[in-house]
Write an enzyme that holds these catalytic residues in place. Structure first.
Site, mmCIF file in Angstrom:
data_model
loop_
_atom_site.group_PDB
_atom_site.id
_atom_site.type_symbol
_atom_site.label_atom_id
_atom_site.label_comp_id
_atom_site.label_asym_id
_atom_site.label_seq_id
_atom_site.Cartn_x
_atom_site.Cartn_y
_atom_site.Cartn_z
ATOM 1 N N GLY A 226 0.824 -1.203 0.000
ATOM 2 C CA GLY A 226 0.000 0.000 0.000
ATOM 3 C C GLY A 226 0.853 1.246 0.000
ATOM 4 N N SER A 227 0.287 2.330 0.464
ATOM 5 C CA SER A 227 0.956 3.629 0.418
ATOM 6 C C SER A 227 2.002 3.759 1.514
ATOM 7 C CB SER A 227 -0.073 4.747 0.565
ATOM 8 O OG SER A 227 -0.578 4.783 1.899
ATOM 9 N N THR A 230 0.431 4.887 4.999
ATOM 10 C CA THR A 230 -0.224 3.777 5.679
ATOM 11 C C THR A 230 0.791 2.741 6.129
ATOM 12 O OG1 THR A 230 -2.198 4.137 4.337
ATOM 13 C CG2 THR A 230 -2.047 2.049 5.498
ATOM 14 N N GLY A 231 1.822 2.514 5.327
ATOM 15 C CA GLY A 231 2.870 1.570 5.707
ATOM 16 C C GLY A 231 3.557 1.964 6.996
ATOM 17 N N GLU A 248 5.589 -3.432 1.271
ATOM 18 C CA GLU A 248 5.852 -3.066 -0.129
ATOM 19 C C GLU A 248 5.058 -1.805 -0.386
ATOM 20 O OE1 GLU A 248 5.555 -2.028 -3.632
ATOM 21 O OE2 GLU A 248 4.029 -3.604 -3.746
ATOM 22 N N CYS A 282 2.707 0.655 -8.774
ATOM 23 C CA CYS A 282 3.773 1.329 -8.035
ATOM 24 C C CYS A 282 5.105 1.318 -8.771
ATOM 25 C CB CYS A 282 3.929 0.707 -6.638
ATOM 26 S SG CYS A 282 4.152 -1.077 -6.653
#
Length: 481
Positions: A226-227, A230-231, A248, A282
C-alpha cells in the site's frame, strides 16, 4: 472437479472453512459506470478474533505437513482458479476498472506465481560438519500471517502473499481493500474447497479492519502492500507486539533514456509502462529522464504514440489501455495533480483532460514537458495517467536526480551500450533495476523497495525467508560415548 463460483453472491466472510455472514454489509462501486456492485460482509472485531483463533489451531497441523503436501494443495488451488478464470477476470474489470486484457494478464501471472511457489522450498543449510558436531541453519514458519492487499492488483498481490505464506508452513488471513473486495472473497471461496479449515481465511471489512489486524496479538506477521503513509502506521502498530512485517510501499520510478537508443524500438514500451492500468502501478516509469540530444524527438514521438495507441475508456471496450481511476478518493487526488498544470504553469506536451460529467472516473493521459525538478509532478507519485519528461546531459547529474527522492522501488536505464547502461544501473538506489526494460517481475525473483519504498522483500527464496524465523540447530555427536 473444481467448484464454479457465482460472482454475484457474497454470503459471508470465509472463516474456518465456512461462510460467516455479518450484520452489516457494504458495496463498492464500478469505477467505469459509478454504479454500485454487490453487497459484501463488514467484519466485526469478533469475526477477526474467531479467524485468528481458527488460524492458530490450524497452524499446528498445517506447519507439520510436508513440502509435497503443501505443494499439491497450492497446485490444486491454482487449478481451481484457472477453472474460474473467465468469471474472475470479468469481476476484476468490474471492481478494479482495468481493461479486460490486463485482467487476463493478471490472472495469467497469478497462476504462474502459484505454480512456481509450489516448486520452491527453503532447505536446511549445513554451517559446520565434523566428527564432533553438525550445525544447521533451519527455517521455521512464523504462525498466523495477516495479508493486507491493495486495490490495484488484488488477485496477483493477494496470491503473491498467500502462496509463500502457505509454502513456508504458515496460515493466512487475507484482508482485501474495501475498494476491491470481490475477487479476493472469491479466491477465499475457492481456497475453502482446497485447504483444511483455518488455513486460508478472508475477511472483508471497512477501514477499522486493517488496524485491528495489525495490532492483534494472535497475528505473528503482516505482509502489507500500500501507500507509504499507511505503511508507516502498519509498522508502528506491529511494533507494539513486535510482530514481523514486510512492507511493499509506493514508488516514483526513474527511467533514464540515453542518447544512443533507437527511439522507435524503445518508446512504445516506455510509453505503455507510463500509463498502464491508468498509472496505478507502483513500479511504472513515473519520471522519464531523456538525454538532451534526443529529447525533442523522443517527446514528439511519445506524444504521437500516446495519442494513437493509448486509448482511454471502460475496461470492457476493445483496445483500451487507460481504464478509469479506481475510486473517488484517488480520482480527486489525480484531478488535483492535473489542476497543478495551470496553477504552476507547467508546459504540456500532451494536455490530457479530466472527463467531467461522466459517470465513471476517467482521466486521459498527460505528458508534462521538462518541469522544474522540485515540481509536485516530479517529487510526488501521482498514481494516475500523468508523467513528466525531463532533460539531462551529464551522467553524474542524472543519477543524482534519479536517486534524490525518499522512494526507491524501481528504476531503469535505456541504452544500446550495455556496459554503459549497467554501470549506470548499478548506481541507482532501488530494489529492482532494469536495463532496456521496466517493470519486469517474476515469482522466483525477490521484489521490494529501498528507503521509504518498503522493508523486506517479497517473492523468490528471499521473500520466502521473511515468512520464517531463522533457527540454528546444534547436534553434538559424541557426548554419550
Amino acid at each position: 472437479m473444481a467448484p464454479k463460483i457465482d460472482i454475484t453472491t457474497y454470503p459471508g466472510n470465509i472463516i474456518n472453512g465456512e461462510f460467516v455472514p455479518t450484520p452489516t454489509t457494504r458495496h463498492s462501486i464500478d469505477p467505469a459506470t459509478g454504479e454500485p456492485l454487490y453487497e459484501v460482509p463488514v467484519a466485526r472485531r469478533e469475526d477477526l478474533d474467531a479467524a485468528v483463533r481458527h488460524a492458530r489451531a490450524a497452524f499446528k497441523t498445517w506447519s507439520a505437513t510436508t513440502h509435497e503436501e503443501r505443494a499439491g494443495l497450492v497446485r490444486a488451488f491454482a487449478d481451481a482458479i484457472e477453472a474460474n478464470r473467465d468469471e474472475l477476470e470479468r469481476l476484476q474489470t468490474m471492481e478494479q476498472g482495468k481493461p479486460l486484457g490486463l485482467a487476463r494478464t493478471e490472472v495469467d501471472m497469478s497462476l504462474r506465481w502459484l505454480r512456481t511457489f509450489a516448486t520452491m522450498r527453503l532447505d536446511d543449510e549445513v554451517l559446520d560438519d565434523n566428527e564432533e558436531r553438525t550445525i544447521y541453519s533451519t527455517r521455521v514458519p512464523l504462525g498466523v500471517v495477516g495479508a493486507i492487499v491493495p486495490w490495484n492488483w488484488p488477485i496477483l498481490l493477494g496470491l503473491g502473499k498467500i502462496g509463500p505464506a502457505l509454502m513456508t508452513g504458515n496460515t493466512v488471513i487475507m484482508k482485501p481493500s474495501p475498494y476491491t473486495p470481490y475477487c479476493d472473497l472469491k479466491l477465499g471461496e475457492l481456497a475453502m474447497s482446497v485447504f483444511p479449515p483455518g488455513v486460508v481465511q478472508v475477511l472483508s471489512g471497512d477501514d477499522s479492519l486493517g488496524p485491528w489486524l495489525t495490532e492483534h496479538p494472535g497475528v505473528d506477521m503482516i505482509s502489507f502492500t500500500g501507500s507509504i503513509p499507511t505503511g508507516k502506521k502498519v509498522a508502528a502498530s506491529c511494533a507494539r507486539t513486535l510482530k514481523r512485517y514486510v512492507l511493499e510501499l509506493g514508488g516514483n520510478d526513474a527511467a533514464i533514456v540515453c542518447d544512443d537508443v533507437d527511439i522507435d524500438k524503445c518508446l512504445p514500451k516506455i510509453a505503455t509502462l507510463a500509463f498502464l492500468n491508468s498509472g496505478q502501478i507502483c513500479m511504472l516509469a513515473k519520471r522519464i529522464y531523456v538525454h538532451d540530444k534526443i529529447y525533442d524527438r523522443f517527446r514528439d514521438a511519445m506524444v504521437e504514440f500516446t495519442r494513437n495507441h493509448i486509448k482511454t475508456g471502460g475496461g470492457f471496450e476493445p483496445d483500451v489501455v487507460v481504464g478509469p481511476v479506481q475510486n473517488s478518493m484517488q480520482f480527486e487526488l489525480v484531478k488535483d495533480m492535473y489542476a497543478q498544470i495551470e496553477k504552476c504553469g507547467w508546459k504540456t506536451a500532451l494536455e490530457g483532460r479530466v472527463r467531467e460529467g461522466e459517470k465513471g472516473y476517467f482521466i486521459e493521459p498527460a505528458i508534462i514537458d521538462n518541469p522544474p525538478e522540485d515540481s509536485r509532478i516530479v517529487v510526488e507519485e501521482p498514481f494516475g495517467p500523468i508523467v513528466p519528461l525531463l532533460r539531462w546531459s551529464d551522467e553524474d547529474d542524472v543519477v543524482e536526480r534519479a536517486n534524490a527522492l525518499e522512494t526507491g522501488l524501481g528504476a531503469s536505464v535505456w541504452s544500446r551500450d550495455l556496459a554503459r547502461a549497467e554501470r549506470l544501473a548499478r548506481r541507482l538506489a532501488a530494489g529492482s533495476v532494469w536495463v532496456n526494460s521496466h517493470f519486469d517481475v517474476a515469482p522466483d525473483v525477490p521484489f521490494g523497495g529501498h528507503k521509504e519504498s518498503g522493508i523486506g522483500m517479497e517473492w523468490g527464496l528471499e521473500g520466502f525467508r521473511h515468512f520464517t524465523n531463522s533457527r540454528s540447530l546444534w547436534v553434538w555427536k559424541k557426548v554419550f560415548e
